[in-house]
Motif scaffolding. Structure first.
Motif, PDB file in Angstrom:
ATOM      1  N   HIS A   4       0.839  -1.195   0.000  1.00  0.00           N
ATOM      2  CA  HIS A   4       0.000   0.000   0.000  1.00  0.00           C
ATOM      3  C   HIS A   4       0.873   1.243   0.000  1.00  0.00           C
ATOM      4  N   CYS A   5       0.460   2.219  -0.792  1.00  0.00           N
ATOM      5  CA  CYS A   5       1.140   3.510  -0.818  1.00  0.00           C
ATOM      6  C   CYS A   5       0.834   4.224   0.497  1.00  0.00           C
ATOM      7  N   PRO A   6       1.862   4.698   1.211  1.00  0.00           N
ATOM      8  CA  PRO A   6       1.588   5.384   2.481  1.00  0.00           C
ATOM      9  C   PRO A   6       0.911   6.745   2.304  1.00  0.00           C
ATOM     10  N   HIS A   7       0.932   7.286   1.100  1.00  0.00           N
ATOM     11  CA  HIS A   7       0.326   8.596   0.860  1.00  0.00           C
ATOM     12  C   HIS A   7      -1.151   8.475   0.507  1.00  0.00           C
ATOM     13  N   CYS A   8      -1.472   7.684  -0.520  1.00  0.00           N
ATOM     14  CA  CYS A   8      -2.859   7.591  -0.985  1.00  0.00           C
ATOM     15  C   CYS A   8      -3.575   6.329  -0.518  1.00  0.00           C
ATOM     16  N   GLN A   9      -2.863   5.406   0.150  1.00  0.00           N
ATOM     17  CA  GLN A   9      -3.408   4.156   0.679  1.00  0.00           C
ATOM     18  C   GLN A   9      -3.969   3.228  -0.390  1.00  0.00           C
ATOM     19  N   GLN A  10      -3.563   3.421  -1.637  1.00  0.00           N
ATOM     20  CA  GLN A  10      -3.976   2.532  -2.722  1.00  0.00           C
ATOM     21  C   GLN A  10      -3.050   1.322  -2.774  1.00  0.00           C
ATOM     22  N   THR A  11      -3.557   0.197  -3.228  1.00  0.00           N
ATOM     23  CA  THR A  11      -2.747  -1.005  -3.383  1.00  0.00           C
ATOM     24  C   THR A  11      -1.902  -0.870  -4.645  1.00  0.00           C
ATOM     25  N   ILE A  12      -0.594  -1.078  -4.497  1.00  0.00           N
ATOM     26  CA  ILE A  12       0.315  -0.992  -5.636  1.00  0.00           C
ATOM     27  C   ILE A  12       1.260  -2.192  -5.609  1.00  0.00           C
ATOM     28  N   THR A  13       1.888  -2.436  -6.731  1.00  0.00           N
ATOM     29  CA  THR A  13       2.944  -3.435  -6.817  1.00  0.00           C
ATOM     30  C   THR A  13       4.242  -2.672  -6.979  1.00  0.00           C
ATOM     31  N   SER A  14       5.101  -2.747  -5.989  1.00  0.00           N
ATOM     32  CA  SER A  14       6.334  -1.968  -6.030  1.00  0.00           C
ATOM     33  C   SER A  14       7.400  -2.695  -6.849  1.00  0.00           C
ATOM     34  N   PRO A  15       8.273  -1.950  -7.509  1.00  0.00           N
ATOM     35  CA  PRO A  15       9.363  -2.579  -8.257  1.00  0.00           C
ATOM     36  C   PRO A  15      10.423  -3.137  -7.314  1.00  0.00           C
ATOM     37  N   SER A  16      11.288  -3.981  -7.839  1.00  0.00           N
ATOM     38  CA  SER A  16      12.351  -4.547  -7.008  1.00  0.00           C
ATOM     39  C   SER A  16      13.384  -3.464  -6.678  1.00  0.00           C
ATOM     40  N   LEU A  17      14.168  -3.716  -5.645  1.00  0.00           N
ATOM     41  CA  LEU A  17      15.179  -2.749  -5.221  1.00  0.00           C
ATOM     42  C   LEU A  17      16.203  -2.469  -6.306  1.00  0.00           C
ATOM     43  N   SER A  18      16.500  -3.452  -7.120  1.00  0.00           N
ATOM     44  CA  SER A  18      17.522  -3.274  -8.144  1.00  0.00           C
ATOM     45  C   SER A  18      17.017  -2.506  -9.365  1.00  0.00           C
ATOM     46  N   HIS A  28      -0.688   5.960  -8.710  1.00  0.00           N
ATOM     47  CA  HIS A  28      -1.948   6.652  -8.453  1.00  0.00           C
ATOM     48  C   HIS A  28      -1.749   8.130  -8.116  1.00  0.00           C
ATOM     49  N   CYS A  29      -0.908   8.398  -7.119  1.00  0.00           N
ATOM     50  CA  CYS A  29      -0.753   9.784  -6.654  1.00  0.00           C
ATOM     51  C   CYS A  29       0.594  10.394  -7.058  1.00  0.00           C
ATOM     52  N   HIS A  30       1.462   9.624  -7.670  1.00  0.00           N
ATOM     53  CA  HIS A  30       2.777  10.061  -8.169  1.00  0.00           C
ATOM     54  C   HIS A  30       3.700  10.582  -7.070  1.00  0.00           C
ATOM     55  N   SER A  31       3.486  10.147  -5.841  1.00  0.00           N
ATOM     56  CA  SER A  31       4.417  10.535  -4.781  1.00  0.00           C
ATOM     57  C   SER A  31       5.661   9.649  -4.859  1.00  0.00           C
ATOM     58  N   ALA A  32       6.774  10.186  -4.408  1.00  0.00           N
ATOM     59  CA  ALA A  32       8.046   9.459  -4.448  1.00  0.00           C
ATOM     60  C   ALA A  32       8.092   8.460  -3.294  1.00  0.00           C
ATOM     61  N   LEU A  33       8.295   7.179  -3.612  1.00  0.00           N
ATOM     62  CA  LEU A  33       8.308   6.118  -2.618  1.00  0.00           C
ATOM     63  C   LEU A  33       9.596   5.325  -2.706  1.00  0.00           C
ATOM     64  N   ALA A  34       9.955   4.692  -1.612  1.00  0.00           N
ATOM     65  CA  ALA A  34      11.106   3.795  -1.564  1.00  0.00           C
ATOM     66  C   ALA A  34      10.829   2.731  -0.508  1.00  0.00           C
ATOM     67  N   ARG A  87       8.034  -2.596   4.011  1.00  0.00           N
ATOM     68  CA  ARG A  87       7.118  -1.460   4.015  1.00  0.00           C
ATOM     69  C   ARG A  87       7.634  -0.408   3.032  1.00  0.00           C
ATOM     70  N   LEU A  88       6.735   0.437   2.586  1.00  0.00           N
ATOM     71  CA  LEU A  88       7.105   1.546   1.714  1.00  0.00           C
ATOM     72  C   LEU A  88       7.086   2.829   2.529  1.00  0.00           C
ATOM     73  N   ARG A  89       7.956   3.751   2.151  1.00  0.00           N
ATOM     74  CA  ARG A  89       7.997   5.049   2.826  1.00  0.00           C
ATOM     75  C   ARG A  89       7.982   6.148   1.784  1.00  0.00           C
ATOM     76  N   ILE A  90       7.522   7.302   2.185  1.00  0.00           N
ATOM     77  CA  ILE A  90       7.506   8.468   1.299  1.00  0.00           C
ATOM     78  C   ILE A  90       8.873   9.106   1.348  1.00  0.00           C
ATOM     79  N   VAL A  91       9.426   9.399   0.190  1.00  0.00           N
ATOM     80  CA  VAL A  91      10.758   9.995   0.095  1.00  0.00           C
ATOM     81  C   VAL A  91      10.596  11.501   0.048  1.00  0.00           C
ATOM     82  N   LYS A  92      11.274  12.172   0.938  1.00  0.00           N
ATOM     83  CA  LYS A  92      11.266  13.636   0.931  1.00  0.00           C
ATOM     84  C   LYS A  92      12.457  14.100   0.094  1.00  0.00           C
ATOM     85  N   PHE A  93      12.166  14.713  -1.013  1.00  0.00           N
ATOM     86  CA  PHE A  93      13.255  15.221  -1.844  1.00  0.00           C
ATOM     87  C   PHE A  93      12.903  16.623  -2.305  1.00  0.00           C
ATOM     88  N   PHE A  94      13.920  17.378  -2.609  1.00  0.00           N
ATOM     89  CA  PHE A  94      13.745  18.750  -3.051  1.00  0.00           C
ATOM     90  C   PHE A  94      14.279  18.861  -4.471  1.00  0.00           C
TER      91      PHE A  94
END
Length: 97
Positions: A4-18, A28-34, A87-94
């Motif tokens: 689940h995306c921590p921002h929009c709470q939608q179910t997503i399939t995350s890519p692999s770390l590599s 869905h919400c285009h927020s930066a996740l890791a 778990r997924l987290r929202i990435v804070k970037f500038f």
């Protein structure tokens, strides 16, 4: 396994770390996740301890060889067994100005 995306709470399939360098975008919400770094370290530590200890105590294998085999096994098993549980987290970037 879906996450689940921590921002929009939608179910997503995350890519692999590599497959991404710093972050990936939620479809869905285009927020930066890791993936959460604490989960990566804790799963690796737990796997290495639980696999190395029996190899050393029960099999009588050298600690260095047992650690090498366990870390190699974790490297190959991580994408299939462990990454879907991170778990997924929202990435804070500038962005550059």
């Amino acid at each position: 396994m879906s996450q689940h995306c921590p921002h929009c709470q939608q179910t997503i399939t995350s890519p692999s770390l590599s497959s991404y360098e710093d972050f990936f975008a939620c479809p869905h919400c285009h927020s930066a996740l890791a993936h959460h770094e604490a989960d990566i370290l804790l799963y690796a530590l737990a796997f290495i301890i639980t696999m190395t200890t029996p190899l050393v105590t029960l099999v009588g294998m050298n600690v260095l060889i047992a650690m090498s085999i366990t870390m190699l096994a974790y490297h190959f098993l991580r994408p299939a067994l462990f990454e879907p549980r991170f778990r997924l987290r929202i990435v804070k970037f500038f962005p550059e100005q």
